[in-house]
Write a protein that holds these residues in place. Structure first.
Motif, PDB file in Angstrom:
ATOM      1  N   ALA A 509      28.142  52.110  10.219  1.00 58.10           N
ATOM      2  CA  ALA A 509      29.233  51.222   9.835  1.00 58.10           C
ATOM      3  C   ALA A 509      29.672  51.500   8.404  1.00 58.10           C
ATOM      4  O   ALA A 509      30.881  51.501   8.093  1.00 58.10           O
ATOM      5  CB  ALA A 509      28.799  49.768   9.994  1.00 58.10           C
ATOM      6  N   THR A 510      28.707  51.749   7.525  1.00 60.33           N
ATOM      7  CA  THR A 510      29.049  52.046   6.130  1.00 60.33           C
ATOM      8  C   THR A 510      29.865  53.331   6.039  1.00 60.33           C
ATOM      9  O   THR A 510      30.857  53.419   5.306  1.00 60.33           O
ATOM     10  CB  THR A 510      27.769  52.170   5.291  1.00 60.33           C
ATOM     11  N   ALA A 511      29.447  54.363   6.786  1.00 56.26           N
ATOM     12  CA  ALA A 511      30.183  55.631   6.773  1.00 56.26           C
ATOM     13  C   ALA A 511      31.612  55.432   7.302  1.00 56.26           C
ATOM     14  O   ALA A 511      32.574  56.018   6.800  1.00 56.26           O
ATOM     15  CB  ALA A 511      29.444  56.665   7.612  1.00 56.26           C
ATOM     16  N   GLU A 512      31.759  54.625   8.315  1.00 57.79           N
ATOM     17  CA  GLU A 512      33.092  54.348   8.885  1.00 57.79           C
ATOM     18  C   GLU A 512      34.002  53.720   7.836  1.00 57.79           C
ATOM     19  O   GLU A 512      35.157  54.105   7.675  1.00 57.79           O
ATOM     20  CB  GLU A 512      32.959  53.429  10.097  1.00 57.79           C
ATOM     21  N   LEU A 516      37.548  55.104   5.720  1.00 62.54           N
ATOM     22  CA  LEU A 516      38.823  54.370   5.691  1.00 62.54           C
ATOM     23  C   LEU A 516      39.178  53.912   4.288  1.00 62.54           C
ATOM     24  O   LEU A 516      40.147  53.150   4.119  1.00 62.54           O
ATOM     25  CB  LEU A 516      38.729  53.143   6.613  1.00 62.54           C
ATOM     26  N   LYS A 517      38.476  54.385   3.292  1.00 58.37           N
ATOM     27  CA  LYS A 517      38.686  53.992   1.904  1.00 58.37           C
ATOM     28  C   LYS A 517      38.501  52.490   1.719  1.00 58.37           C
ATOM     29  O   LYS A 517      39.181  51.841   0.920  1.00 58.37           O
ATOM     30  CB  LYS A 517      40.089  54.397   1.430  1.00 58.37           C
ATOM     31  N   LEU A 518      37.497  51.955   2.435  1.00 54.70           N
ATOM     32  CA  LEU A 518      37.107  50.562   2.277  1.00 54.70           C
ATOM     33  C   LEU A 518      35.709  50.526   1.660  1.00 54.70           C
ATOM     34  O   LEU A 518      34.938  51.490   1.758  1.00 54.70           O
ATOM     35  CB  LEU A 518      37.107  49.839   3.634  1.00 54.70           C
ATOM     36  N   ILE A 519      35.376  49.382   1.065  1.00 51.34           N
ATOM     37  CA  ILE A 519      34.085  49.249   0.395  1.00 51.34           C
ATOM     38  C   ILE A 519      33.154  48.434   1.284  1.00 51.34           C
ATOM     39  O   ILE A 519      33.488  47.305   1.665  1.00 51.34           O
ATOM     40  CB  ILE A 519      34.253  48.563  -0.975  1.00 51.34           C
ATOM     41  N   ALA A 520      31.989  49.053   1.608  1.00 49.50           N
ATOM     42  CA  ALA A 520      31.022  48.360   2.459  1.00 49.50           C
ATOM     43  C   ALA A 520      30.074  47.516   1.601  1.00 49.50           C
ATOM     44  O   ALA A 520      29.590  47.963   0.561  1.00 49.50           O
ATOM     45  CB  ALA A 520      30.211  49.367   3.266  1.00 49.50           C
ATOM     46  N   ASN A 535      18.602  46.356  11.770  1.00 50.35           N
ATOM     47  CA  ASN A 535      19.505  47.280  11.059  1.00 50.35           C
ATOM     48  C   ASN A 535      20.792  47.603  11.848  1.00 50.35           C
ATOM     49  O   ASN A 535      21.348  48.692  11.745  1.00 50.35           O
ATOM     50  CB  ASN A 535      18.765  48.583  10.717  1.00 50.35           C
ATOM     51  N   THR A 536      21.278  46.648  12.635  1.00 48.71           N
ATOM     52  CA  THR A 536      22.590  46.796  13.309  1.00 48.71           C
ATOM     53  C   THR A 536      23.497  45.671  12.843  1.00 48.71           C
ATOM     54  O   THR A 536      23.047  44.568  12.524  1.00 48.71           O
ATOM     55  CB  THR A 536      22.456  46.721  14.832  1.00 48.71           C
ATOM     56  N   VAL A 537      24.777  45.961  12.796  1.00 52.57           N
ATOM     57  CA  VAL A 537      25.754  44.981  12.288  1.00 52.57           C
ATOM     58  C   VAL A 537      25.883  43.833  13.279  1.00 52.57           C
ATOM     59  O   VAL A 537      26.103  44.054  14.482  1.00 52.57           O
ATOM     60  CB  VAL A 537      27.117  45.643  12.059  1.00 52.57           C
ATOM     61  N   VAL A 553      34.410  44.916   2.597  1.00 50.33           N
ATOM     62  CA  VAL A 553      34.073  44.332   3.898  1.00 50.33           C
ATOM     63  C   VAL A 553      32.568  44.089   3.931  1.00 50.33           C
ATOM     64  O   VAL A 553      31.772  45.009   3.756  1.00 50.33           O
ATOM     65  CB  VAL A 553      34.473  45.261   5.053  1.00 50.33           C
ATOM     66  N   GLU A 554      32.187  42.825   4.135  1.00 55.61           N
ATOM     67  CA  GLU A 554      30.771  42.485   4.250  1.00 55.61           C
ATOM     68  C   GLU A 554      30.287  42.848   5.645  1.00 55.61           C
ATOM     69  O   GLU A 554      30.940  42.532   6.644  1.00 55.61           O
ATOM     70  CB  GLU A 554      30.556  40.996   4.000  1.00 55.61           C
ATOM     71  N   LEU A 555      29.119  43.536   5.662  1.00 58.31           N
ATOM     72  CA  LEU A 555      28.488  43.896   6.934  1.00 58.31           C
ATOM     73  C   LEU A 555      27.172  43.114   7.042  1.00 58.31           C
ATOM     74  O   LEU A 555      26.197  43.381   6.322  1.00 58.31           O
ATOM     75  CB  LEU A 555      28.224  45.405   6.988  1.00 58.31           C
ATOM     76  N   ARG A 556      27.157  42.132   7.898  1.00 57.99           N
ATOM     77  CA  ARG A 556      25.957  41.296   8.039  1.00 57.99           C
ATOM     78  C   ARG A 556      25.034  41.915   9.098  1.00 57.99           C
ATOM     79  O   ARG A 556      25.491  42.218  10.210  1.00 57.99           O
ATOM     80  CB  ARG A 556      26.347  39.879   8.418  1.00 57.99           C
ATOM     81  N   PHE A 557      23.729  42.062   8.726  1.00 59.55           N
ATOM     82  CA  PHE A 557      22.756  42.660   9.653  1.00 59.55           C
ATOM     83  C   PHE A 557      21.391  42.014   9.423  1.00 59.55           C
ATOM     84  O   PHE A 557      21.169  41.302   8.425  1.00 59.55           O
ATOM     85  CB  PHE A 557      22.685  44.172   9.424  1.00 59.55           C
TER      86      PHE A 557
END
Length: 564
Positions: A509-512, A516-520, A535-537, A553-557
């Motif tokens: 998800a972070t690589a994605e 896209l020029k977004l901040i994970a 360790n999955t979103v 973009v916050e990625l909650r895991f």
């Protein structure tokens, strides 16, 4: 299975049929040489078999092609295989393609408002004033030969073609068979006599009558019957058929429909002036109108009509027996009246129609519009006139051909005088600026400075390009296009499309997001719930869809498997 489009003279592509009449069919076409839409009139095969008609058809079309006026449909070219043994093309005429409505369809749709009636007739007279000064008589003015454009302008069609028709026909019956109606004939046309510009004014009077009343002044069961009424009967004033018709126009119509050409308006300009004055003028009294009718059509037109009908019947019916030894009294008086009219007409012609004397040193400027510049200079040199070339742009005249002259065609000048020839350099063009990579506001200004118009702006998601930056243009840089050309743009939206990353590993998800020029921004929520892999979103702070470039973009895991 598609068929190869028909091409005339290797230049004019014939497309779909858009109209037809008694003598020809009209097709939409395309000039492959100049790259413009045209109308192509192709002569009926039956008429094309007549060699004399083909010759007149071609010569008159060529004469009409030399006229250039906003109220006249331009004739660009004409062709005939009789003049080219290597071609099997039928006789055809290439004309300006005009979009609009035929005047006959406007009349058929219902009453025509007075303002429109005046504007339509004025447009016809404006075209006739130009053509008559150029020495061209139309001979077939009728609503079917008048086009009204969407902006209300009048375009008169088929100049010169009607003359070829009438010259190749010996009788009224034959002529009406080709043209299709005698409702607009002048009396002299109906009698097979030579005609001049005043025949066109009579036909225009018939059109004005029809616009005011919704019908022609004379109607009958056959073209010959209608033509006979043009010769002998008195028209009813328009106000007697339509009480809403302005009474001030009655004298105008009656004057235009005079049987004697010398009693009509002398030219189209006088007709226009009288029409303009009548619109603001007062209606004549019944006595004044009666006096005018008597002057134009005789004190007792019905008596003249019956006499003419009797003479016509006697001359055609061989079964009638003579009941007296001498000639009938009606014949004697008719002969005396006819002789008196002929003598008066000849005297009037001698007094008024003597042409002015022109000095032998005078020259008349020829019509050089759409003629090659070198040919135009040679024509002026043959007349001992000096030529001066001036270049100007033109969207209608091909490059290298004459657009206009000063003095204009038909003007008398002295030997050795200077005639300015304006020569087309082709359509004016502007250069499309290089705007790809510009900000939208800067691109808009660059287009305006170049004389171009900004059209549709489409946004596209491009993560590598800043928002409102031009990505593509519908016109390439440095292209030469017409002023005012619309240029459509594709610009960067400044956004990217985010998909649902739930269930992705945190690394994937972070690589994605980085792509896209977004901040994970990973957020560890500790122990995982039952059925959720570590360790999955689990969820995102932004909903799937378009988000601004550079957004966080916050990625909650969860990182710990559930206990037990």
């Amino acid at each position: 299975m598609s068929t190869e489009p028909r091409v005339l003279a290797g230049r004019y592509r014939v497309d779909e049929l858009i109209g037809h009449g008694g003598m020809a069919k009209v097709y939409r076409g395309y000039d492959l040489t100049l790259g413009r839409e045209v109308a192509i009139k192709i002569l009926d095969p039956d008429l094309a078999r007549d060699t004399a008609f083909r010759t007149r058809f071609r010569l008159e079309a060529q004469a009409a092609s030399r006229m250039s006026h906003p109220s006249i449909v331009r004739v660009f070219d004409a062709g005939d295989s009789a003049a080219d043994a290597s071609s099997d093309d039928p006789p055809y005429i290439v004309m300006e393609l005009v979009k609009g409505t035929l005047l006959k369809d406007i009349i058929a749709a219902g009453p025509v408002p007075l303002d429109d009636t005046i504007r339509y007739v004025d447009g016809i007279l404006e075209a006739l004033n130009y053509s008559h000064r150029a020495g061209v008589v139309h001979r077939d003015i009728k609503p079917g030969n008048v086009m009204v454009t969407p902006d209300g302008k009048v375009k008169v069609m088929d100049f010169g073609i009607a003359r070829a028709v009438s010259d190749s026909s010996s009788t009224v019956a034959e002529t009406t068979q080709i043209i299709g109606t005698a409702a607009y004939f002048s009396p002299e046309q109906a009698k097979g006599e030579p005609v001049d510009a005043r025949a066109d004014l009579y036909s225009t009077g018939v059109v004005l009558y029809e616009l005011l009343t919704g019908r022609q002044p004379f109607r009958g069961e056959s073209p010959v019957a209608v033509a006979y009424q043009h010769v002998s009967e008195t028209p009813v004033p328009p106000t007697e058929l339509n009480e809403d018709s302005p009474g001030a126009l009655d004298p105008i119509v009656l004057r235009a429909l005079a049987k004697d050409p010398y009693q009509r308006y002398p030219d189209a300009a006088h007709f226009r002036s009288a029409l303009d004055a009548a619109v603001a003028g007062e209606a004549p009294t019944r006595k004044q109108l009666g006096a005018l009718t008597s002057e134009l059509y005789g004190a007792n037109p019905r008596q003249a009509q019956e006499t003419a009908r009797s003479l016509r019947q006697l001359s055609t019916d061989t079964t009638m027996a003579r009941t007296q030894s001498g000639p009938p009294v009606a014949w004697i008086w008719a002969g005396v009246a006819l002789l008196a009219v002929l003598i008066a007409s000849v005297l009037f012609w001698v007094v008024t129609m003597r042409p002015p004397e022109v000095p032998q040193t005078a020259r008349v400027v020829p019509d050089l519009v759409d003629v090659a510049s070198d040919r135009a200079q040679a024509d002026l040199a043959e007349l001992d006139l000096e030529a001066k070339l001036v270049l100007e742009t033109s969207s209608d005249i091909a490059e290298g051909n004459v657009t206009r002259t000063d003095p204009q065609a038909g003007v008398a000048v002295a030997k050795g005088d200077l005639v300015t020839i304006y020569v087309s350099t082709g359509q004016e063009t502007v250069t499309v600026p290089a705007i790809e990579g510009m900000a939208l506001d800067a691109a808009r200004q660059a287009l305006a400075d170049a004389g171009l118009e900004l059209g549709t702006v489409i946004q596209r998601n491009e993560p590598e390009i800043a928002g409102d930056t031009v990505i593509e243009s519908s016109q390439p840089a440095d292209a030469e296009v017409a002023p005012g050309t619309v240029v459509n743009l594709v610009v960067a939206s400044g956004k990217v499309t985010l998909r649902n990353l739930s269930g992705f590993t945190i690394d994937a998800a972070t690589a994605e997001l980085e792509g896209l020029k977004l901040i994970a921004s990973p957020i560890d929520q500790g122990e995982c719930a039952a059925g959720v892999a570590p360790n999955t979103v689990i969820s995102m702070s932004a909903a799937p869809g378009d988000v601004p470039v550079g957004s966080t973009v916050e990625l909650r895991f969860c990182s710990t498997a559930p206990a037990g």
